[in-house]
Design a protein around this motif. Structure first.
Motif, mmCIF file in Angstrom:
data_model
loop_
_atom_site.group_PDB
_atom_site.id
_atom_site.type_symbol
_atom_site.label_atom_id
_atom_site.label_comp_id
_atom_site.label_asym_id
_atom_site.label_seq_id
_atom_site.Cartn_x
_atom_site.Cartn_y
_atom_site.Cartn_z
ATOM 1 N N VAL A 1 0.756 -1.164 0.060
ATOM 2 C CA VAL A 1 -0.224 0.035 -0.020
ATOM 3 C C VAL A 1 0.915 1.333 -0.028
ATOM 4 C CG1 VAL A 1 -1.771 1.292 1.241
ATOM 5 C CG2 VAL A 1 -1.914 -1.007 1.353
ATOM 6 N N ARG A 2 1.031 1.863 -1.140
ATOM 7 C CA ARG A 2 1.907 3.085 -1.408
ATOM 8 C C ARG A 2 0.846 4.421 -1.494
ATOM 9 N NH1 ARG A 2 4.202 3.186 -6.080
ATOM 10 N NH2 ARG A 2 6.049 4.525 -5.255
ATOM 11 N N LEU A 3 0.976 5.317 -0.572
ATOM 12 C CA LEU A 3 0.249 6.483 -0.537
ATOM 13 C C LEU A 3 0.699 7.701 -1.002
ATOM 14 C CD1 LEU A 3 -1.653 6.117 3.055
ATOM 15 C CD2 LEU A 3 -2.366 5.271 0.919
ATOM 16 N N ARG B 1 -6.198 5.854 1.190
ATOM 17 C CA ARG B 1 -6.548 4.956 0.377
ATOM 18 C C ARG B 1 -7.803 5.144 -0.129
ATOM 19 N NH1 ARG B 1 -5.101 -0.879 3.722
ATOM 20 N NH2 ARG B 1 -3.583 0.238 5.065
ATOM 21 N N ASP B 2 -8.325 4.997 -1.443
ATOM 22 C CA ASP B 2 -9.155 5.193 -2.326
ATOM 23 C C ASP B 2 -9.546 6.535 -2.399
ATOM 24 O OD1 ASP B 2 -10.653 2.370 -2.668
ATOM 25 O OD2 ASP B 2 -9.909 2.407 -0.623
ATOM 26 N N THR B 3 -8.685 7.338 -2.202
ATOM 27 C CA THR B 3 -8.706 9.093 -2.625
ATOM 28 C C THR B 3 -7.605 9.333 -3.422
ATOM 29 O OG1 THR B 3 -7.824 10.015 -0.925
ATOM 30 C CG2 THR B 3 -9.806 9.386 -0.384
ATOM 31 N N PRO C 1 -4.026 4.392 -3.819
ATOM 32 C CA PRO C 1 -4.678 2.895 -4.521
ATOM 33 C C PRO C 1 -6.074 3.109 -4.216
ATOM 34 C CG PRO C 1 -2.645 2.222 -3.288
ATOM 35 C CD PRO C 1 -2.872 3.692 -2.946
ATOM 36 N N TRP C 2 -7.014 2.690 -5.364
ATOM 37 C CA TRP C 2 -8.393 2.756 -5.166
ATOM 38 C C TRP C 2 -8.774 1.057 -5.195
ATOM 39 C CZ3 TRP C 2 -12.324 6.523 -7.062
ATOM 40 C CH2 TRP C 2 -11.960 7.862 -6.835
ATOM 41 N N ALA C 3 -8.649 0.388 -4.142
ATOM 42 C CA ALA C 3 -8.498 -0.981 -4.159
ATOM 43 C C ALA C 3 -9.449 -1.704 -3.171
ATOM 44 C CB ALA C 3 -6.999 -1.606 -4.188
ATOM 45 N N PHE C 4 -10.290 -1.017 -2.434
ATOM 46 C CA PHE C 4 -10.811 -1.478 -1.370
ATOM 47 C C PHE C 4 -11.715 -2.908 -1.492
ATOM 48 C CE2 PHE C 4 -14.807 -1.889 1.454
ATOM 49 C CZ PHE C 4 -14.109 -1.865 2.626
ATOM 50 N N ASP C 5 -12.194 -2.961 -2.691
ATOM 51 C CA ASP C 5 -12.920 -4.373 -3.049
ATOM 52 C C ASP C 5 -12.074 -5.583 -3.048
ATOM 53 O OD1 ASP C 5 -15.366 -3.057 -3.236
ATOM 54 O OD2 ASP C 5 -15.356 -2.826 -5.256
ATOM 55 N N GLU C 6 -10.633 -5.383 -3.523
ATOM 56 C CA GLU C 6 -9.741 -6.353 -3.314
ATOM 57 C C GLU C 6 -8.934 -6.217 -2.256
ATOM 58 O OE1 GLU C 6 -9.750 -3.674 -5.867
ATOM 59 O OE2 GLU C 6 -11.146 -4.825 -7.182
#
Length: 298
Positions: free
Chosen positions: A13-15, A61-63, A67-72
């Motif tokens: 997870v890279r922000l 995350r998800d902004t 990464p936009w990857a909440f579902d995964e």
């Protein structure tokens, strides 16, 4: 469009992170609210704080560009607080002043409670206490947390509406209308200002669709009643007079439930649940006075 860098806060997870100000200055971490990019902190405010601080803002995350990857890869809200520490770790920052707004104010409370060793101070804006302690009014009457004023009905109604894709300009219209509600109606609303802010966020993100990840994330395990009561992290609570999401009683409650070591409250007249130009100067002054007070008291 924007500079910045990427920081790995947990494996894989890279922000996206941006810094302003001298790297030699005391670090100050800005934590935005739910579904909000770090660019939700207006440049004018960031630059005012950067006159005395190494200011760090980032995309949750998800902004934005994170990464936009909440579902995964689903996560808990408490993981977003851990991300904030991961940002500091990635930049080699041992301790920082932290400023959190809305959900960011809740994440800041989690840091106050769980990682006080990493905080120089905290400022909480437009949020509610992660505490079950009663609110005590000036006349001594006690108010259970569940009976504190709630979110304005027109905002709840807007949140209940499904978001449909009618193109980027229609999405900008929707976001501006949302900011109009969140602003609280006290300060004249500048639609062009908020449209420009959101247009820049869309350009920064590279997409205009919305993301409901933070609303879907597990928000259990966030109460920190005893930890907040016992903390010695110097904390400033901003009381916004026109706040429609967490009305002023929530700020007063926050100031009561957080440890009495050095908790202060400041009023920003006319402020709602938004950051229009009119509040940026008073807000920067309040934060800088708080961090200066902390530095001289230590």
């Amino acid at each position: 469009m924007d500079g910045g860098q990427y920081v790995e806060v947990t494996p894989g997870v890279r922000l996206w992170v941006e810094e302003r100000g001298s790297v030699e200055a005391p670090p100050l971490l800005l934590i935005m609210g739910a579904q909000a990019s770090g660019l939700g902190w207006p440049d004018e405010l960031v630059d005012a704080l950067a006159a005395r601080h190494r200011v760090i803002r980032y995309d949750h995350r998800d902004t934005g560009r994170s990464p936009w990857a909440f579902d995964e890869r689903p996560y808990r809200i408490t993981d977003l607080a851990a991300d904030a520490i991961g940002v500091l770790d990635g930049l080699g920052v041992a301790r920082a002043h932290v400023v959190g707004m809305s959900l960011g104010g809740m994440l800041a409370q989690l840091l106050i409670a769980d990682r006080p060793d990493r905080l120089l101070s905290a400022t909480l804006i437009g949020t509610c206490a992660l505490s079950t302690a009663d609110h005590v009014r000036a006349d001594g009457t006690r108010v259970p947390v569940a009976e504190l004023p709630g979110i304005a009905p027109e905002i709840l109604a807007a949140w209940a509406q499904p978001v449909e894709d009618h193109g980027p300009e229609a999405e900008l219209d929707r976001r501006v209308a949302h900011w109009r509600l969140l602003s609280g109606g006290s300060i004249p609303f500048d639609a062009a200002y908020f449209r420009a802010l959101e247009r820049r966020i869309i350009a920064h993100t590279g997409r205009y669709d919305t993301n409901s990840a933070h609303a879907r994330a597990d928000d259990s395990g966030m109460l920190r009643t005893a930890e907040l009561a016992g903390t010695e992290v110097p904390t400033l609570v901003v009381r916004a007079s026109a706040e429609p999401v967490f009305p002023p009683a929530h700020a007063e409650h926050l100031a009561q439930v957080i440890g009495q070591h050095d908790t202060r409250i400041v009023d920003i007249p006319g402020m709602g649940h938004a950051l229009p130009r009119e509040v940026l100067g008073p807000l920067a002054d309040a934060v800088l006075e708080h961090t200066r007070h902390v530095s001289t008291a230590s």
